[in-house]
Design a protein around this motif. Structure first.
Motif, short mmCIF file in Angstrom:
data_model
loop_
_atom_site.label_atom_id
_atom_site.label_comp_id
_atom_site.label_asym_id
_atom_site.label_seq_id
_atom_site.Cartn_x
_atom_site.Cartn_y
_atom_site.Cartn_z
N ARG A 57 0.84 -1.21 0.00
CA ARG A 57 0.00 0.00 0.00
C ARG A 57 0.87 1.25 0.00
NH1 ARG A 57 -3.33 -3.17 3.52
NH2 ARG A 57 -2.44 -2.22 5.38
N GLU A 62 7.97 0.49 -7.66
CA GLU A 62 7.74 -0.84 -8.20
C GLU A 62 8.77 -1.86 -7.75
OE1 GLU A 62 7.55 -0.35 -12.41
OE2 GLU A 62 5.65 0.76 -12.34
N ALA A 86 2.42 1.60 -3.50
CA ALA A 86 1.42 2.03 -4.49
C ALA A 86 1.14 3.51 -4.37
CB ALA A 86 0.14 1.22 -4.31
N ARG A 87 1.14 4.01 -3.13
CA ARG A 87 0.87 5.45 -2.90
C ARG A 87 1.89 6.31 -3.63
NH1 ARG A 87 -1.04 8.87 1.36
NH2 ARG A 87 -0.51 10.99 0.77
#
Length: 282
Positions: A42, A50, A45-46
């Motif tokens: 999470r 990658e 992703a914020r």
């Protein structure tokens, strides 16, 4: 960015609290070792990171450590993160750090948030000297014994605790440590952050009545008073301990907490027990 093993502090609550250095390290690392890949995913992703993730926690550490060490020996950079805060504070990372050091691999850190330090500095309790003791034992007798070993430490005491055990732990603290000022900090840096400060008996009574609170919890307990305990203080401490423990255990706990000779405290506990008709286990 240095190569090797890098310990990266992640946010305690708000994902926006992460440092620019930590983000750069996570972005440029070859792999991120983390407690729970779902939690760290999470965060990545914020910020559009990658880098691949590899779970490293209590249950698989012995199996995963050689894998990470092999990658480090090949010259890769491994970023180690915990679910929240600074790695190695109550997580298995120290064994990886030790193994990397023994193998001659560079180890450094991208410092940042720490739940115990955050709780300490906002508690209003003395911060010049402190001891972080992690989680206390879950069972009452073992917990009181552990508290007894810490009772005379001349510093503020910091603990992690689960919500379900909070009231019982505070009650044991009041029994063993006495009516010291303390603070319960929960949901640190989150929307519903709360710091409740009061003497230990009051905190114990509050959470016993209110029930388990939500969120992750840090308890901060003030250092012991420097003045020697009076006879009245000794009797009060024994009365609290005798309400929860056998006579022998109560005397041992109070002797440790006050620094009084154990034989003297046991004799006083016997005298107090004789003054009361109810049965006391010795």
């Amino acid at each position: 960015m240095p190569r090797g093993l890098i310990l990266v502090a992640t946010p305690i609550g708000n994902l926006a609290d992460i440092t620019l250095r930590a983000l750069d390290t996570l972005r440029r690392a070859d792999v991120i070792a983390c407690e729970d890949t779902r939690v760290t995913a999470r965060l990545l992703a914020r910020y559009g990171i990658e880098t691949s993730l590899l779970a490293y926690h209590d249950h698989n550490a012995a199996r995963r450590r050689p894998v990470l060490l092999d990658r480090l020996r090949r010259g890769e950079t491994v970023a180690l993160v915990s679910d929240a805060g600074t790695p190695l504070v109550s997580d298995p990372g120290f064994k990886l750090v030790r193994a990397a050091r023994d193998a001659g691999i560079n180890v450094t850190a991208a410092p940042g948030p720490s739940a115990p330090l955050t709780a300490l500095v906002i508690s209003g309790l003395p911060s010049d000297r402190f001891l972080f003791a992690g989680f206390l034992p879950p069972r009452g007798a073992a917990r009181r014994t552990a508290l007894g070993t810490l009772a005379t430490v001349p510093a503020s005491l910091l603990f992690f605790e689960s919500a379900g055990r909070l009231a019982a732990t505070l009650a044991d603290m009041a029994t063993v440590l006495g009516p010291r000022e303390a603070a319960v900090a929960r949901e640190l840096t989150k929307l519903f952050e709360e710091v409740r400060r009061a003497p230990l008996p009051e905190l114990a009574a509050h959470y016993a009545a209110a029930g388990p609170p939500k969120g992750e919890i840090v308890i901060v307990v003030a250092p012991p008073e420097e003045a020697a305990a009076t006879e009245a203080d000794l009797d009060a401490a024994l009365e609290r301990a005798l309400a929860e423990m056998s006579l022998r255990d109560a005397a041992a706990a109070v002797a440790t907490a006050t620094g009084r000779p154990r034989r003297e405290v046991y004799a006083r506990a016997l005298a107090l027990a004789r003054d009361k008709p109810e049965d006391r286990r010795s």
